[in-house]
Enzyme design. Sequence first.
Site, short mmCIF file in Angstrom:
data_model
loop_
_atom_site.label_atom_id
_atom_site.label_comp_id
_atom_site.label_asym_id
_atom_site.label_seq_id
_atom_site.Cartn_x
_atom_site.Cartn_y
_atom_site.Cartn_z
N ARG A 172 0.83 -1.21 0.00
CA ARG A 172 0.00 0.00 0.00
C ARG A 172 0.87 1.26 0.00
O ARG A 172 0.44 2.31 -0.42
CB ARG A 172 -0.87 0.03 1.27
N ARG A 176 9.84 5.42 -3.38
CA ARG A 176 10.34 6.19 -4.52
C ARG A 176 11.72 6.78 -4.26
O ARG A 176 12.08 7.06 -3.12
CB ARG A 176 9.35 7.27 -4.98
N ARG A 249 -9.03 -6.37 13.49
CA ARG A 249 -8.30 -5.51 14.42
C ARG A 249 -9.21 -4.35 14.77
O ARG A 249 -10.00 -3.88 13.94
CB ARG A 249 -7.01 -4.96 13.80
N ARG A 280 0.07 5.79 16.27
CA ARG A 280 0.25 7.12 15.71
C ARG A 280 -0.52 8.16 16.50
O ARG A 280 -1.43 7.83 17.27
CB ARG A 280 -0.15 7.16 14.23
N GLU A 300 -3.58 6.63 18.83
CA GLU A 300 -4.27 5.46 18.29
C GLU A 300 -3.65 4.17 18.82
O GLU A 300 -2.45 3.94 18.63
CB GLU A 300 -4.12 5.54 16.76
N TYR A 348 -9.70 -5.02 3.03
CA TYR A 348 -8.99 -3.81 3.47
C TYR A 348 -9.16 -2.73 2.39
O TYR A 348 -8.25 -2.36 1.69
CB TYR A 348 -7.51 -4.18 3.67
N ASP A 350 -9.92 0.95 0.69
CA ASP A 350 -9.86 2.40 0.87
C ASP A 350 -11.21 2.96 0.42
O ASP A 350 -11.99 2.27 -0.23
CB ASP A 350 -8.74 2.99 0.00
N1 UDP Z 1 3.43 0.79 7.80
C1 UDP Z 1 4.66 0.73 8.43
N2 UDP Z 1 5.16 1.85 8.99
C2 UDP Z 1 4.52 3.03 8.95
C3 UDP Z 1 3.28 3.11 8.29
C4 UDP Z 1 2.75 1.96 7.73
O1 UDP Z 1 5.26 -0.32 8.48
O2 UDP Z 1 5.04 4.02 9.51
C5 UDP Z 1 2.89 -0.45 7.22
C6 UDP Z 1 2.04 -1.22 8.22
O3 UDP Z 1 2.24 -2.60 7.99
C7 UDP Z 1 0.64 -0.83 7.84
C8 UDP Z 1 0.75 -0.72 6.34
O4 UDP Z 1 2.06 -0.18 6.12
O5 UDP Z 1 -0.29 -1.80 8.22
C9 UDP Z 1 -0.31 0.14 5.67
O6 UDP Z 1 -0.27 1.42 6.23
P1 UDP Z 1 -1.42 2.49 5.99
O7 UDP Z 1 -0.90 3.80 6.45
O8 UDP Z 1 -1.91 2.35 4.61
O9 UDP Z 1 -2.52 1.99 7.03
P2 UDP Z 1 -3.94 2.61 7.42
O10 UDP Z 1 -3.82 4.10 7.25
O11 UDP Z 1 -4.95 1.95 6.55
O12 UDP Z 1 -4.10 2.23 8.85
#
Ligand code: UDP
Length: 370
Positions: A172, A176, A249, A280, A300, A348, A350
């Site tokens: 996801r 880059r 979860r 976060r 969170e 999952y 978006d």
């Molecule tokens: N992820 C990570 N470190 C970060 C942010 C995301 O390893 O700082 C990984 C983690 O496995 C997470 C996945 O990337 O489940 C997808 O992150 P995303 O931000 O898309 O999650 P969401 O916002 O849907 O909770």
Amino acid sequence: MKKYDYLIAGAGLFGAVFAHEMTKRGKKCLVIDKRNHIAGNIYCETVEGIHVHKYGAHIFHTSNKEIWDYVNRFAEFNNYINSPVASYKDELYNLPFNMNTFSRMWNIKTPKEAKRIIEGQKADLNISEPKNLEEQALSLVGTDIYEKLIKGYTEKQWGRACTELPAFIIKRLPLRFIYDNNYFNDRYQGIPIGGYTAMVEKMLEGSNVLLETDYFEFIKKNPDIAKKTVYTGMIDEYFDFQLGHLEYRTVRFETEVLDEENYQGNAVVNYTDREVPYTRIIEHKHFEFGTQPKTVISREYSSEWKPGIEPYYPINDEKNSSLYEQYQALAQKEKNVIFGGRLGHYKYYDMDKVIEAALACVEKEAAVSV
Ligand code: UDP
């Protein structure tokens, strides 16, 4: 004669788009939700003049122009670009993984140097076909980034070892080799001005809405209310968990109003080490460039779902995916019920994908007359 064409269980994005489209086509829709508000998990509560994303931060992004045009019919979007910062112990990094991250991590300047370091770290690992999230992450970014920015965060978020999680979750995130902190690769991005709740409210115009109404109790009392049902709750719960529980979860938010204007200088700061218990901190005002005198933050915390609390993320690992397939087979036998949304499809998703799925469902429905 049934009173409604559709009973829609769940006033979230899937239900609201479906209701809007069917109402437009002259159908009568009743939308019910067990909560005391519409908009599902994109609901925002206004605190100190700030839209607080009560069920977690939602940033709309899509590459599908049709979907972008579609949401813009219900709201004008601002020009917010998501650029989270990762905090690992006393170090700060830009996300997603890009030249800003690499130059900070290794004190380098060029893409060539970054690629050489990552290739070097990967070479010792010998991963040809990544089988899980750990192998996928290591083969994309090497060991340093994995250890500092992925492993701890992912294990906190999912409560499982990275070796037990599907590789697609990490895909996801963009990777880059340019200096670009935009978290998404999508063409279009933003937050609806006026908030998500107002956007969903517009979608629901013309439908009847009943809040604080549990589907299972309601349908028992009103079995003949509608010709068809759209169910956006947990698919396993619909079938009374008869094949066993799917795993989810859940997220708990510790929300605080602070008497200061700007707490962390960014909407999203991820805490990627294991020691900090939350994943976060969201500072909601920054999604809308807020200038209010106070600020609202949410820490969170992620944990395993248990009955009685809200499910947020389906866990699309092998075990759950095969159980979901069995539930899906049962769902296909329910001729007058349409399943949808993150919980109904156990996916999952978006937001843009939820809308795509709802519109596809509408098309399919329109083809068969109710
Ligand atoms: N992820 C990570 N470190 C970060 C942010 C995301 O390893 O700082 C990984 C983690 O496995 C997470 C996945 O990337 O489940 C997808 O992150 P995303 O931000 O898309 O999650 P969401 O916002 O849907 O909770």
